[in-house]
Design a protein around this motif. Structure first.
Motif: not given
Length: 230
Positions: A93-107
């Motif tokens: 869950e922590l890893l998924d949240k980490l990559f999800e947050e990274a994805s939102t910050k890509l733009k």
């Protein structure tokens, strides 16, 4: 003569008494012998029964002890597995949240034009080095065309200085990247047959796979291949 040898009543009584005493003594000795033998056989049988019962009790205890030990092991293993699954689930869950947050910050990367141009130049160069062709195309978002053209100019110049040969790079405006893409480029060579996907989404996907062991070490202090111990 016969009278001389005749026994008096007292003598007969005495003889009978002696015979009776002798028979009684033999009977007592026989009875005692039988009692001793009976006691001996009883003691043997008792000892045998005691050994059998003791063995049965020991066997029953050993069986129950093994059952209790097995039950304890199963319980411990079950608890350990549940704990392990909870830990793994929490980590995932922590890893998924980490990559999800990274994805939102890509733009957000594309908002800093100067920094974004440098990133695009490096992504284009990476594709050019890998394909090693004289003519390439890049696919990008329409809104990035102006900054991509500047990045191409920088990439072509640096490529020539690094490998001592020209490379012609153009934008494939017939097939732009989706507008909802976070940015980056796809470098295309060999007449469109080979491409290198250097979009931000693809780089993040590769990061999830390739950098995951290092991320695990950073977050959890353990190697990906390390086994979980109970």
């Amino acid at each position: 003569m016969s009278q001389a040898h005749a026994l008096s009543d007292d003598q007969v009584a005495g003889e009978l008494k002696k015979m009776t005493a002798f028979i009684r003594q033999e009977a007592l000795e026989k009875a005692n012998e039988i009692r001793l033998k009976a006691d001996e056989e009883f003691a043997i049988e008792k000892s045998k029964l005691v050994r059998q019962e003791t063995a049965a009790i020991d066997s029953s205890y050993e069986k129950k002890f093994k059952q209790a030990s097995m039950s304890q092991q199963i319980t411990r293993s079950t608890v350990a597995n549940k704990s392990r699954l909870r830990i793994l689930s929490a980590r995932q869950e922590l890893l998924d949240k980490l990559f999800e947050e990274a994805s939102t910050k890509l733009k957000d990367v594309a908002k800093d034009k100067g920094k974004y141009q440098g990133v695009l130049k490096n992504l284009i160069l990476e594709g050019a080095y890998a394909l090693n062709e004289s003519k390439l195309q890049v696919k990008a978002r329409k809104i990035d065309y102006d900054i991509v053209k500047k990045a191409i100019d920088e990439a072509q110049s640096e490529y020539k200085s690094k490998v001592s040969k020209e490379v012609s790079i153009s934008i494939d405006e017939s097939d732009p990247l989706p507008q909802d893409s976070a940015g980056g480029v796809i470098v295309v060579g060999t007449g469109g047959k080979i491409d290198i996907n250097n979009t931000f989404e693809e780089r993040l996907r590769l990061l999830e796979t390739d950098a995951l062991p290092s991320i695990r070490v950073t977050l959890f202090g353990e190697n990906q291949n390390r086994k979980f111990h109970d």
